[in-house]
Write a protein that holds these residues in place. Structure first.
Motif: not given
Ligand SMILES: Nc1ncnc2c1ncn2[C@@H]1O[C@H](COP(=O)(O)OP(=O)(O)O)[C@@H](O)[C@H]1O
Ligand SMILES: [Mg+2]
Length: 223
Positions: A34, A38, A40, A198, A210-214, A216, A218
């Motif tokens: 992320g 973000a 992390k 990153h 996983y991607r940390l986005h908003l 959460r 994903e």
């Protein structure tokens, strides 16, 4: 189960984490990617008990972290969790070997200390630093220092190895070397590994991304 996050939320002056659940088992390797800001590091620090969530629960080795007092937390951090950060934080006045043995300082049991020293020498050899053990950090390259920091993190045989941008201070070649090493150590030492980065190149060396986005997580599907 090594660690569980249940519906973790964290806000500072704005919401950062927004309901994160994750389970980590022995042998898992998880990358969390992320952009900067973000959340992390916030997430990794909560998992490592360096920070507390605003709500939600962290369970380490079956124990709810919120029920532990400060002494118990310090003990779990020392024995169950290994940390690697972007900067190696080796002490400049100690040799590489002394730095690596530093987490053993509170240990009183002689056989445990002996076993850990043998383990230190084996791991030092494993990461290619056996001809560097008496050098001071100032006499080593940044890549060598970071490999020493990884060995120090593993010295107490942690169940969990947490790494926050472990290649963030390294050039491309050293970053690649360290990424390969982390993936191999995850298999050989059978701990659960969670690293935040990153760098997609590093993330791809872990089994799950996983991607940390908003706020959460994903899960990213294999390309
Ligand atoms: N101790 C703190 N106090 C206030 N805000 C913080 C603190 N730590 C992090 N933040 C904020 O939380 C957000 C996520 O930060 P961080 O977890 O460091 O992100 P990342 O590691 O992904 O770059 C940022 O907006 C940051 O400013
Ligand atoms: Mg960070």
């Amino acid at each position: 189960m090594l660690a569980e996050l249940h519906q973790i939320a964290k806000e500072y002056d704005h919401p950062v984490l927004n309901g994160i659940s994750l389970t980590i088992r022995r042998g898992d390797s998880i990358a969390i990617i992320g952009p900067s800001g973000a959340g992390k590091s916030t997430l990794l620090n909560i998992l490592g008990t360096l920070d507390r969530p605003s709500s939600g629960q962290v369970v380490l080795n079956g124990e709810a972290v919120e029920l532990l007092d400060d002494n118990q937390l310090a003990d779990r951090r020392n024995h169950f969790i290994g940390f690697v950060f972007q900067l190696h934080y080796l002490l400049p006045q100690l040799t590489l070997l002394e730095n690596i043995l530093l987490p053993l300082l509170p240990e009183k049991d002689k056989p445990t200390i002996k076993a850990a020293e043998a383990r230190a020498l084996r791991l030092i050899d494993r990461v290619g630093l056996n001809n560097r053990i008496n050098r001071l950090p100032g006499e080593l390259s940044v890549g060598e220092c970071q490999r020493a920091a990884v060995v120090r993190a593993l010295i107490n045989q942690p169940g969990l190895l947490l790494a926050d941008e472990p290649t963030g201070s390294l050039d491309e070649e050293n970053a690649t070397t360290l990424g390969i090493l982390l993936a191999e150590l995850n298999r050989e030492e059978e701990m659960g590994m969670v690293l935040v980065t990153h760098s997609m190149e590093l993330a791809k060396r872990m089994k799950v991304i996983y991607r940390l986005h908003l706020g959460r997580l994903e899960k990213m599907e294999e390309a």
